[in-house]
Scaffold this active site. Structure first.
Site, short mmCIF file in Angstrom:
data_model
loop_
_atom_site.label_atom_id
_atom_site.label_comp_id
_atom_site.label_asym_id
_atom_site.label_seq_id
_atom_site.Cartn_x
_atom_site.Cartn_y
_atom_site.Cartn_z
N LYS A 234 0.75 -1.27 -0.07
CA LYS A 234 -0.19 0.07 0.11
C LYS A 234 0.83 1.25 -0.14
CE LYS A 234 -4.43 -1.55 1.40
NZ LYS A 234 -5.78 -1.41 2.13
N ARG A 268 -3.82 -10.11 4.37
CA ARG A 268 -4.34 -10.06 3.01
C ARG A 268 -3.28 -9.39 2.03
NH1 ARG A 268 -6.69 -6.40 -0.60
NH2 ARG A 268 -8.42 -7.22 -2.09
#
Length: 299
Positions: A234, A268
């Site tokens: 991210k 995840r």
């Protein structure tokens, strides 16, 4: 949390059967592989948009040790409109193909009740909703199906920009939001033992917010449901390290380890093999998992 030890939160129903798999989240971390059938996903950039490519990614993730497959047909962020029918056409055949291959957990990431319903019919076990139950009817679909639900913190309407988000205390506000949304889900019939929470790193948050969430993640884990973190590659990792999108694996792995030590029990990820190795090593250090082999200075 005592210095040098893991934070092991009190989890409601830590021993869970999700779909066809059993987990003990008091001493186990599940690795969730991301499989996107989107032409504009933020990391894969359409690499697995074609059904055959997506199914190959499923096979690869399973071979590398994934416990869980998270299948999505529409990105979180703004982009071209995708109809309900188009989204179902993207996710349902992939879920059916994955279900025929494995007993691993399968979740569908969507914000639409009709897509969730079609995904459950195709074989999905869990709804991964990144919109914070923006549409409460999603909870009704989960309750009707008796499936699992991941409740994620986010502020914007689905696929809507939310520039310059502001918080007085991002961790306290995320925790309050998640408690409220969990109460909504339970009030509409979702069983507590079927709920998982996700603080939503980077979703309507800047880099400082996501770093603070990671640093104080134990406060989110204290809510008492299994905690999922979706930090893989991210922007807060990229901005912290000044690394481009495809060069964030080391930062991702470091963030996963810190998150597990703060109470995360589902991770995840895009890079399954590396994440599995990091997670299993943490489990071994904590005494949750015996060594695969033990010969050094023993023979």
């Amino acid at each position: 949390m005592t210095h040098g030890t893991i934070y092991n939160p009190e989890i409601k129903n830590p021993r869970r059967t999700i779909g066809r798999r059993a987990f003990d989240f008091s001493r186990r971390v599940a690795v969730m592989a991301i499989i996107n059938r989107t032409p504009d996903s933020f990391h894969d950039r359409g690499r697995t948009f074609a059904l055959d490519k997506a199914l190959a990614a499923v096979d690869d993730a399973l071979a590398k040790g994934a416990d869980w497959l998270d299948i999505g047909g529409v990105p979180f962020g703004p982009g071209p409109a995708v109809t309900v029918a188009e989204e179902i056409d993207r996710v349902a055949p992939l879920i059916e193909g994955a279900r025929a291959r494995t007993d691993a957990v399968i979740s569908v990431e969507t914000y639409r009740p009709d897509v969730a319903r079609a995904a459950f019919a195709a074989g999905a076990d869990v709804l991964n909703n990144t919109s914070g139950l923006h549409d409460p009817a999603l909870a009704d679909v989960v309750a009707e199906a008796g499936t699992g639900l991941i409740v994620t913190h986010s502020l914007a309407d689905p696929r809507t920009p939310y520039p310059r988000p502001r918080y007085e205390d991002v961790v306290a506000e995320v925790a309050a939001f998640l408690r409220d949304r969990v109460a909504l889900a339970e009030g509409r019939g979702v069983r507590p033992e079927d709920i998982i929470i996700d603080p939503g790193h980077d979703l309507n948050k800047n880099t400082y917010h996501s770093l603070e969430l990671t640093r104080r993640l134990a406060e989110i884990a204290d809510i008492g449901y299994p905690l999922l973190v979706a930090v893989s590659n991210k922007d807060f990792i990229g901005e912290t390290l000044d690394r481009e999108q495809l060069a964030r694996i080391e930062g991702t792995l470091a963030t996963l380890v810190v998150s597990i030590m703060q109470g995360a029990r589902i991770v995840r990820v895009h890079d399954v093999e590396e994440a599995v190795q990091a997670v299993r090593m943490v489990e071994g250090i904590l005494g949750w998992r015996p060594p695969a082999t033990a010969r050094h200075n023993l023979v």
